[in-house]
Every structure is written in C-alpha cells, then in structure tokens.
Design an enzyme around this catalytic site. Structure first.
Site, PDB file in Angstrom:
ATOM      1  N   ASP A  81       0.843  -1.193   0.000  1.00  0.00           N
ATOM      2  CA  ASP A  81       0.000   0.000   0.000  1.00  0.00           C
ATOM      3  C   ASP A  81       0.890   1.259   0.000  1.00  0.00           C
ATOM      4  OD1 ASP A  81      -2.435   1.275  -0.029  1.00  0.00           O
ATOM      5  OD2 ASP A  81      -2.899   0.954   2.089  1.00  0.00           O
ATOM      6  N   ASP A 103       3.155   5.972  -4.416  1.00  0.00           N
ATOM      7  CA  ASP A 103       2.394   7.166  -4.040  1.00  0.00           C
ATOM      8  C   ASP A 103       3.265   8.400  -4.283  1.00  0.00           C
ATOM      9  OD1 ASP A 103       1.057   9.238  -2.823  1.00  0.00           O
ATOM     10  OD2 ASP A 103       0.407   8.053  -1.096  1.00  0.00           O
ATOM     11  N   HIS A 178      -8.998   8.561   4.206  1.00  0.00           N
ATOM     12  CA  HIS A 178      -8.487   7.490   5.066  1.00  0.00           C
ATOM     13  C   HIS A 178      -8.954   7.703   6.499  1.00  0.00           C
ATOM     14  CE1 HIS A 178      -5.075   7.131   1.955  1.00  0.00           C
ATOM     15  NE2 HIS A 178      -5.863   6.079   1.825  1.00  0.00           N
ATOM     16  N   GLY A 179      -9.084   6.616   7.245  1.00  0.00           N
ATOM     17  CA  GLY A 179      -9.445   6.728   8.660  1.00  0.00           C
ATOM     18  C   GLY A 179     -10.946   6.649   8.871  1.00  0.00           C
TER      19      GLY A 179
HETATM   20 ZN   LIG Z   1      -5.151   4.416   0.718  1.00  0.00          ZN
END
Ligand SMILES: [Zn+2]
Length: 291
Positions: A81, A103, A178-179
């Site tokens: 990821d 990323d 996210h989260g």
């Molecule tokens: Zn992600």
C-alpha cells in the site's frame, strides 16, 4: 494460488464487481483474509502498509504470504500500500510481490509523472504491477498522507499521465478519506465514470471504511474494481482483542490461542461482509496463477 493484482482488478471490471484489498497486520489477519476468500469462493488482495512490512520484515512477510496463498484454492495477490519511498518500492519489487502502490502525490505533477514512469519500468521488468497515485487522498494512513488535497487534477490529465507512465491501476480522489469519518463524505461516482470513459485501467477506491453498502455499490457500478479496506479491519481486530482480554481478566483465564481464534473469527467475518457487498463472492475461477 498467487495471482496478478491488475488481472484480478480487470476481471472485476469485466464482471461488474470490485476486488477487496484488505490491509493485514500480521499472519493471523492475513490467514483470516484468505480464509474469508476461500469460504466465499472469491478473489482477494492481501495489502500491506509500509509500516507493517517494516515491522514484520520483507522476507518474513513474503514467505508467510507464499506459504498461505500458494495452496489456497482462490486467487490471492500481495500488494504494498501507499509507498512514496523509492528504496522500499525497489526492495518489494525484488521480493517479487504482485504489485506496489507508488504514491507520488507529494510530488509536483511533472516529477510525479517521471518517477512513476521509472517505477513502472522497473516493476514491469520484474513482473510486478503498479498502482499509481498522483493526487493525494485525504487523511493519514499508517503515517503516510495529508489532511488536505494538495494535488488534484482534471480527469483527462489523470488519464493522459497514466497512458504515458504505463501504470496498471489508478487511485484518484473519489471524495473518500483514510481513517474514520466524522461527517458523511461526498462521493464522486461521476468522476469514476468520466475517468473510465478516458482509460480502461482499473480504478481503485481508497478510504472505504464507513461507507454504506449503497455508497460502495454506486462507486463499483460507476467502474471502481479494487476497493481498499484498512480501518475496518483494524477496528475488528482490536475490538475483538479487547473483548477477549476483558473476559480473560474477569475469569482469570489467559489463553493466547483462544485470543488468536477470536481475532481470526472477527476479522474473517468483517472480510466476508465486504466480499459480499463488493460482489466478488463466487468469482474465484477463470484466473491464472502467476507464481
Ligand atoms: Zn489508501
């Protein structure tokens, strides 16, 4: 069997479902994810954050996955990821994982594009697929990310950059974060449709925890074919551990294997739920092993 991440996502794209990519934390949760896929006769992607792979070690993680996935009667891929660090990407490519998410969302566009193209060339030479992220998805995940959208682009730019870099999967901003959500997110299924008209590369949804079944369906119907789940699994893992440990304390029965069994049950049930919602259950056949 070990499968290609891009092939799994393309199969989902062709058959109107999304593959769940579940962030595991250790071998317990990894096996629970694979068990859930076996029970539902579904493909699945075992996804690992940089933080988790650093903690466990690349070699142990790679071998544990190979041992668990090779004999599984469903296709399973191993994916790294969010990783902005080229050295970690190189290490994972050498280890032969199915795919990496490079990323580059912290870079300016030209830099993000040139580095993504380099990562794709290196990864493809080793048979590893690349998910590309050049827009930042809001929120923090295991120490990676930002609270604000620093980089975001028109969809035609996303499609053109993907064409030039050769990335296999695309992770655009889709209104998710996210989260855990504090208020309901404004989702962007129309953006998925626009991007899907411009490119046939599979589109990935990040920040899925907390979305409703109809939220997921609207994004999958629009063209999302890989959905990442991280926070939901962490919660299932930690809350089942807490339940178990509270009972252990009140009964003075301290038995680690039954703790492991409770965590496995909770994580597996959580994953089964996602496989049903994403429509991947029953789609384990028709894919080939790559390793
Ligand atoms: Zn992600």
């Amino acid at each position: 069997m070990i499968a290609s991440t891009a092939e799994l996502a393309r199969h989902g794209q062709a058959h109107g479902y999304a593959v769940a990519a579940v962030n595991i934390l250790d071998n317990l949760s990894m096996r629970a994810v694979i068990d859930a896929a076996v029970e539902m006769s579904s493909p699945v992607i075992v996804q690992v954050s940089v933080k988790t792979v650093r903690f466990i070690g690349v070699d142990l993680m790679t071998r544990t996955f190979a041992a668990a996935a090779t004999s599984a009667p469903v296709p399973v891929a191993l994916h790294l990821d969010h990783c902005p660090d080229r050295r970690v990407i190189d290490e994972i490519v050498r280890a032969g994982w199915s795919s990496v998410l490079f990323d580059a969302s912290d870079r300016e566009l030209a830099q993000a594009e040139s580095e993504t193209a380099e990562v794709v060339a290196l990864a493809h030479a080793a048979g590893v697929d690349v998910e590309s992220e050049i827009e930042n998805i809001i929120g923090m995940e295991d120490g990676v990310g930002s609270g604000v959208a620093v980089h975001s682009y028109p969809v035609d730019v996303l499609a053109e950059v993907a064409e030039r870099t050769g990335a296999d999967l695309l992770a655009p901003q889709l209104g998710t974060a996210h989260g855990e959500y504090k208020s309901s997110p404004v989702l962007l299924p129309e953006r998925v449709r626009e991007l899907a008209r411009l490119t046939d590369r599979p589109i990935v949804l990040h920040g899925g925890t907390g979305l409703t079944e109809s939220d997921f369906r609207s994004l999958i119907d629009a063209g999302v074919s890989k959905v990442n789940i991280s926070t939901g699994l962490k919660l299932a893992y930690m809350k089942s551990a807490l339940d178990h440990l509270s009972k252990a304390e009140s009964t003075a029965r301290w038995d680690p294997p039954s703790l492991f069994a409770d965590i496995t049950r909770a994580v597996k049930a959580e994953v089964v739920r996602y496989l049903e919602i994403f429509g991947s259950a029953g789609h384990a056949h028709g894919m080939r092993a790559v390793r």
